[in-house]
Design a protein around this motif. Sequence first.
Motif, PDB file in Angstrom:
ATOM      1  N   GLN A 232      -7.184  -5.312  10.658  1.00  0.00           N
ATOM      2  CA  GLN A 232      -5.936  -4.607  10.385  1.00  0.00           C
ATOM      3  C   GLN A 232      -5.179  -5.131   9.176  1.00  0.00           C
ATOM      4  OE1 GLN A 232      -4.113  -2.429  12.964  1.00  0.00           O
ATOM      5  NE2 GLN A 232      -4.669  -3.401  14.886  1.00  0.00           N
ATOM      6  N   VAL A 233      -5.443  -6.367   8.786  1.00  0.00           N
ATOM      7  CA  VAL A 233      -4.611  -6.959   7.752  1.00  0.00           C
ATOM      8  C   VAL A 233      -5.405  -7.357   6.500  1.00  0.00           C
ATOM      9  CG1 VAL A 233      -3.006  -8.861   7.266  1.00  0.00           C
ATOM     10  CG2 VAL A 233      -2.925  -7.732   9.469  1.00  0.00           C
ATOM     11  N   SER A 234      -6.703  -7.635   6.665  1.00  0.00           N
ATOM     12  CA  SER A 234      -7.482  -8.075   5.510  1.00  0.00           C
ATOM     13  C   SER A 234      -7.760  -6.914   4.563  1.00  0.00           C
ATOM     14  CB  SER A 234      -8.817  -8.665   5.967  1.00  0.00           C
ATOM     15  OG  SER A 234      -8.588  -9.626   6.951  1.00  0.00           O
ATOM     16  N   ASP A 235      -7.813  -7.218   3.282  1.00  0.00           N
ATOM     17  CA  ASP A 235      -8.099  -6.187   2.305  1.00  0.00           C
ATOM     18  C   ASP A 235      -9.601  -5.909   2.261  1.00  0.00           C
ATOM     19  OD1 ASP A 235      -6.780  -4.459   0.621  1.00  0.00           O
ATOM     20  OD2 ASP A 235      -7.329  -5.578  -1.163  1.00  0.00           O
ATOM     21  N   GLY A 236      -9.945  -4.641   2.324  1.00  0.00           N
ATOM     22  CA  GLY A 236     -11.345  -4.254   2.188  1.00  0.00           C
ATOM     23  C   GLY A 236     -12.151  -4.388   3.467  1.00  0.00           C
ATOM     24  N   ALA A 237     -11.492  -4.722   4.563  1.00  0.00           N
ATOM     25  CA  ALA A 237     -12.225  -4.848   5.818  1.00  0.00           C
ATOM     26  C   ALA A 237     -12.780  -3.483   6.213  1.00  0.00           C
ATOM     27  CB  ALA A 237     -11.318  -5.380   6.914  1.00  0.00           C
ATOM     28  N   LEU A 238     -13.997  -3.503   6.706  1.00  0.00           N
ATOM     29  CA  LEU A 238     -14.634  -2.255   7.089  1.00  0.00           C
ATOM     30  C   LEU A 238     -14.326  -1.949   8.553  1.00  0.00           C
ATOM     31  CD1 LEU A 238     -18.235  -2.539   5.634  1.00  0.00           C
ATOM     32  CD2 LEU A 238     -16.525  -0.855   4.995  1.00  0.00           C
ATOM     33  N   SER A 239     -13.695  -0.826   8.810  1.00  0.00           N
ATOM     34  CA  SER A 239     -13.615  -0.380  10.190  1.00  0.00           C
ATOM     35  C   SER A 239     -14.290   0.974  10.226  1.00  0.00           C
ATOM     36  CB  SER A 239     -12.180  -0.222  10.663  1.00  0.00           C
ATOM     37  OG  SER A 239     -11.342  -1.111  10.004  1.00  0.00           O
ATOM     38  N   TYR A 240     -15.085   1.181  11.197  1.00  0.00           N
ATOM     39  CA  TYR A 240     -15.759   2.474  11.378  1.00  0.00           C
ATOM     40  C   TYR A 240     -16.545   2.860  10.111  1.00  0.00           C
ATOM     41  CZ  TYR A 240     -11.180   2.390  13.717  1.00  0.00           C
ATOM     42  OH  TYR A 240     -10.031   2.007  14.344  1.00  0.00           O
ATOM     43  N   GLY A 241     -16.993   1.869   9.339  1.00  0.00           N
ATOM     44  CA  GLY A 241     -17.761   2.188   8.137  1.00  0.00           C
ATOM     45  C   GLY A 241     -16.925   2.611   6.952  1.00  0.00           C
ATOM     46  N   ILE A 242     -15.620   2.569   7.081  1.00  0.00           N
ATOM     47  CA  ILE A 242     -14.725   2.920   5.980  1.00  0.00           C
ATOM     48  C   ILE A 242     -13.901   1.681   5.639  1.00  0.00           C
ATOM     49  CG2 ILE A 242     -12.747   4.370   5.320  1.00  0.00           C
ATOM     50  CD1 ILE A 242     -15.014   6.178   5.712  1.00  0.00           C
ATOM     51  N   ALA A 243     -13.762   1.392   4.336  1.00  0.00           N
ATOM     52  CA  ALA A 243     -12.964   0.225   3.957  1.00  0.00           C
ATOM     53  C   ALA A 243     -11.484   0.570   3.967  1.00  0.00           C
ATOM     54  CB  ALA A 243     -13.381  -0.261   2.577  1.00  0.00           C
ATOM     55  N   PHE A 244     -10.671  -0.375   4.438  1.00  0.00           N
ATOM     56  CA  PHE A 244      -9.220  -0.209   4.402  1.00  0.00           C
ATOM     57  C   PHE A 244      -8.668  -1.089   3.279  1.00  0.00           C
ATOM     58  CE2 PHE A 244      -8.031   1.190   9.002  1.00  0.00           C
ATOM     59  CZ  PHE A 244      -9.043   2.146   8.974  1.00  0.00           C
ATOM     60  N   ASN A 245      -7.982  -0.474   2.316  1.00  0.00           N
ATOM     61  CA  ASN A 245      -7.396  -1.262   1.233  1.00  0.00           C
ATOM     62  C   ASN A 245      -5.878  -1.154   1.221  1.00  0.00           C
ATOM     63  OD1 ASN A 245     -10.297  -0.444  -0.223  1.00  0.00           O
ATOM     64  ND2 ASN A 245      -9.552  -2.516  -0.577  1.00  0.00           N
ATOM     65  N   TYR A 246      -5.251  -2.241   0.812  1.00  0.00           N
ATOM     66  CA  TYR A 246      -3.785  -2.292   0.765  1.00  0.00           C
ATOM     67  C   TYR A 246      -3.347  -2.750  -0.619  1.00  0.00           C
ATOM     68  CZ  TYR A 246      -4.710  -2.375   5.798  1.00  0.00           C
ATOM     69  OH  TYR A 246      -5.171  -2.099   7.060  1.00  0.00           O
ATOM     70  N   PRO A 247      -3.338  -1.849  -1.619  1.00  0.00           N
ATOM     71  CA  PRO A 247      -3.048  -2.288  -2.988  1.00  0.00           C
ATOM     72  C   PRO A 247      -1.638  -2.873  -3.171  1.00  0.00           C
ATOM     73  CG  PRO A 247      -4.031  -0.101  -2.975  1.00  0.00           C
ATOM     74  CD  PRO A 247      -3.696  -0.428  -1.561  1.00  0.00           C
ATOM     75  N   LEU A 248      -0.713  -2.563  -2.280  1.00  0.00           N
ATOM     76  CA  LEU A 248       0.645  -3.095  -2.432  1.00  0.00           C
ATOM     77  C   LEU A 248       0.854  -4.361  -1.604  1.00  0.00           C
ATOM     78  CD1 LEU A 248       2.774   0.208  -2.344  1.00  0.00           C
ATOM     79  CD2 LEU A 248       1.886  -1.034  -4.326  1.00  0.00           C
ATOM     80  N   ARG A 249      -0.236  -4.992  -1.183  1.00  0.00           N
ATOM     81  CA  ARG A 249      -0.133  -6.097  -0.247  1.00  0.00           C
ATOM     82  C   ARG A 249       0.512  -7.341  -0.847  1.00  0.00           C
ATOM     83  NH1 ARG A 249      -4.591  -7.113   2.687  1.00  0.00           N
ATOM     84  NH2 ARG A 249      -4.018  -9.264   2.993  1.00  0.00           N
ATOM     85  N   ASP A 250       0.663  -7.401  -2.169  1.00  0.00           N
ATOM     86  CA  ASP A 250       1.288  -8.575  -2.775  1.00  0.00           C
ATOM     87  C   ASP A 250       2.746  -8.334  -3.127  1.00  0.00           C
ATOM     88  OD1 ASP A 250      -1.114 -10.078  -2.686  1.00  0.00           O
ATOM     89  OD2 ASP A 250      -1.838  -8.965  -4.426  1.00  0.00           O
ATOM     90  N   LEU A 251       3.296  -7.220  -2.642  1.00  0.00           N
ATOM     91  CA  LEU A 251       4.682  -6.892  -2.991  1.00  0.00           C
ATOM     92  C   LEU A 251       5.552  -6.799  -1.745  1.00  0.00           C
ATOM     93  CD1 LEU A 251       3.559  -4.261  -5.545  1.00  0.00           C
ATOM     94  CD2 LEU A 251       5.017  -6.205  -6.138  1.00  0.00           C
ATOM     95  N   LEU A 252       6.798  -7.187  -1.920  1.00  0.00           N
ATOM     96  CA  LEU A 252       7.739  -7.107  -0.802  1.00  0.00           C
ATOM     97  C   LEU A 252       8.271  -5.687  -0.675  1.00  0.00           C
ATOM     98  CD1 LEU A 252       9.721 -10.355  -1.618  1.00  0.00           C
ATOM     99  CD2 LEU A 252       8.266 -10.012   0.383  1.00  0.00           C
ATOM    100  N   LYS A 253       8.694  -5.359   0.529  1.00  0.00           N
ATOM    101  CA  LYS A 253       9.258  -4.040   0.795  1.00  0.00           C
ATOM    102  C   LYS A 253      10.425  -3.746  -0.150  1.00  0.00           C
ATOM    103  CE  LYS A 253       9.223  -2.414   5.303  1.00  0.00           C
ATOM    104  NZ  LYS A 253       9.683  -2.508   6.688  1.00  0.00           N
ATOM    105  N   LYS A 254      11.281  -4.755  -0.295  1.00  0.00           N
ATOM    106  CA  LYS A 254      12.448  -4.629  -1.146  1.00  0.00           C
ATOM    107  C   LYS A 254      12.048  -4.286  -2.579  1.00  0.00           C
ATOM    108  CE  LYS A 254      14.583  -8.435  -1.504  1.00  0.00           C
ATOM    109  NZ  LYS A 254      15.119  -9.729  -1.041  1.00  0.00           N
ATOM    110  N   GLU A 255      11.004  -4.950  -3.069  1.00  0.00           N
ATOM    111  CA  GLU A 255      10.566  -4.734  -4.447  1.00  0.00           C
ATOM    112  C   GLU A 255      10.067  -3.309  -4.637  1.00  0.00           C
ATOM    113  OE1 GLU A 255       9.168  -9.333  -5.443  1.00  0.00           O
ATOM    114  OE2 GLU A 255       7.708  -7.954  -4.575  1.00  0.00           O
TER     115      GLU A 255
END
Lengths: 376, 432
Positions: A232-255
Amino acid sequence: MSGDIEGQQNGNTALCQRCHEEAATHQIRSDGICTKCFVAYVTTKAIKRMETYKIRGTTKTARRLLFPLSFGPSSASLLHILDQHIQGQYLRMNRASYELVVVHINLYVDPVDRKDADLLLEKYKSRFPRHTYSTLNLEDALTLEGIDWKALKMEEPLNTQNPADKLQALLGSMSSATSRSDIVSTLLTRLLVDVAKKSECESILFGDSTSRLAEKTLTETAKGRGFSLPWQVSDGALSYGIAFNYPLRDLLKKEIQTFSSLTTPPLTDLVINPKSSSHISASSKTTTIDDLMAQYFETVEENFPSIVANVVRTTSKLKSLPDEDTTSCGLCGLPVAKGTDGIYGWGGDQNTSSQPTEEKLHHGILCYGCSRSINS
Amino acid sequence: MAPTLCAICQIARALIIRPKNHQKLCRECFISIFEAEIHHTITSTSLFSRGDRIAIGASGGKDSTVLASVLKTLNERYDYGLDLVLLSIDEGIKGYRDDSLETVKRNAVQYDMPLKIVGYDELYGWTMDQVVEVIGKKGNCTYCGVFRRQALDRGAKMLGINHVVTGHNADDIAETILMNLLRGDLPRLARSTSIVTGDSASDVRRSKPLKYAYEKEIVLYAHHKKLDYFTTECLYSPEAFRGSARSLIKNLERVRPSAILDVVRSGEDMAKLVPEEVTGISQCKSQKVSLSSADGEREGAGGCGSSNGRNSGGEMADMEKKLQQDEEAASREIDVSSLASSTAHIHPPEKKGHDPKTGKTGRKDAGRKLVKQTLGSCKKCGYMSSQEVCKACTLLEGLNKNRPQMEIETDVEDNESSTLRRRMGGVALAAG
């Protein structure tokens, strides 16, 4: 630092500590920086996470990525950034390394809400016309195969006459607001994965900020889903054969919130801002664990932004269990280690007689978290 | 309206709503299910063997009092064959321990158990009141926690006992899990959930028989059994960071009563996902028994109530500051490495042995290195520690340097000159 000194000598207007040219109007960590540098900072952080999808060699075909659009500040900002990124690739090389398949999922069944959503999506289409767009409704998840509908006390999913009503009834039968939101997010994820597969996308780009991922870490922990964090949290982790990416993972909500008002033109009329969580009370029946965590991290982010980021960094170091000896959960679909399914029969379930008959009748495998939402 | 009947016996009137699952029970059924659950925890984890001598870390507070009472009951009911002893620590906080130790003394009579009280002054040469005089009210929980952890083990050793049980409850464990996530502390996350800490290499094992018991149920049990316990918060813990995790746990419980148990479950599952290079223990072993280290994990007889531990608000701010410095160092590093090779010889500060050519790809997450922990023993006092010198000895060294004082046991300090300095400090103190 000359910039500092000059800034102080000139009175109130300190200069940007990056470019040393414009007046500092924003804050990144302890640095005051100008609008231009702030926008560049946010953009760079996101694009850096897209390196996996950069142009390589002579491959002509663009990779297809699913882009769930919630209309919140994060997904709007990310769409803006990636749209520009793709445009930049076209300008330089006359081709793009990836294309976006944008999908909005209606979480509300009210026709008025849905109409509003359609209108808003039209605005997105005219602002970012390069991408393909579609809309789905959450109840479309009820037609999915591969979900253990019996666990939800539902008959076979196909040929459902009135899916919106079915969904309402299903959610209405949940015992708490937390269980309800838990099932909604599970159905949403499964639906997105299904769309990704059907539209031949190799991964899904989520707009989650580092604050959101930290929230999610603690929320999932509090729901008994600690086992699922590597997916759920790692970048590029494969679930169900599909990768999940979080490109904004290095930014704060406020930013990101600030960023969405600084783009040219601003994204303001495209964004539905979430309500502030400061008013949430733990004694309300409608309050969920998700709400509590959002509220908690809002205050932590205020004073200790690096601690928020550190939560996500740390959680990403958790390793998923090896595939063997796991079975997919009938609801969320995540791998459950052998013998760890359900809420009964572990150390914390101290009473062997507490096992209700329902659980015995139902033989499908459910993870602890899903089992908790259904059984309590 | 007809009175609700007990959900279990269906005879007596239900008087208690179980905090854990909102089941409505009568007094007798609540007491018996509470005891049955602790019995289940003890038997399913094979916590004890017949003939074991067990020291119960007793603070006079509700957790340890309930633990002592339940263990006595179960030991007799199921004939565990255990020899139970109460072990109390006197931190030397005036007005705090005085009353609670009186409670423990009464408990010893009520439960017919021998009692041993060990003082910080006899173990370390410092009472907590003296420590606070030197370092102030901020951050003194660090000292108290570190000292207490060893104190219980040392006290047990004095009694020739190798198993100490403590009153940590499910709320405590859940709180520790959230806190370790917030602190980004994977090694502690990996071991904070195991019911037993300490393995064959250590002299004293620790266990937490109440690890699945809700704090609210412990209070209810104490109330309905009319147990004699002492309620007070530690005087010296006004602003602990643990408090923030604690209030979060309390709110979670209100929103969904199962949440405390669910956090504990998550913690157990996550412990298995912590990479081996972090824990230094192999997977099969870590599930039941893990290393205990002497570096201030929340342990002890629960003496500091809700906000024990090394985590003052100041520490959260300190951590924030350190993380920010790390981030800045990392961003400088990337700036350098992405420049042309002409500048490649410039090494960024604070990063030793870093190769700017590989830095860009090798350090994508700018994260801190995973630190492996291995168990050894302290060079000074011989107590089990993951560091060369254990935390207690390090803290003591600082204390003794800052403000020497007279009554220090020689087994903690060694050389003559420091004894002399201490005496002189004592003279100065007396004069002032």
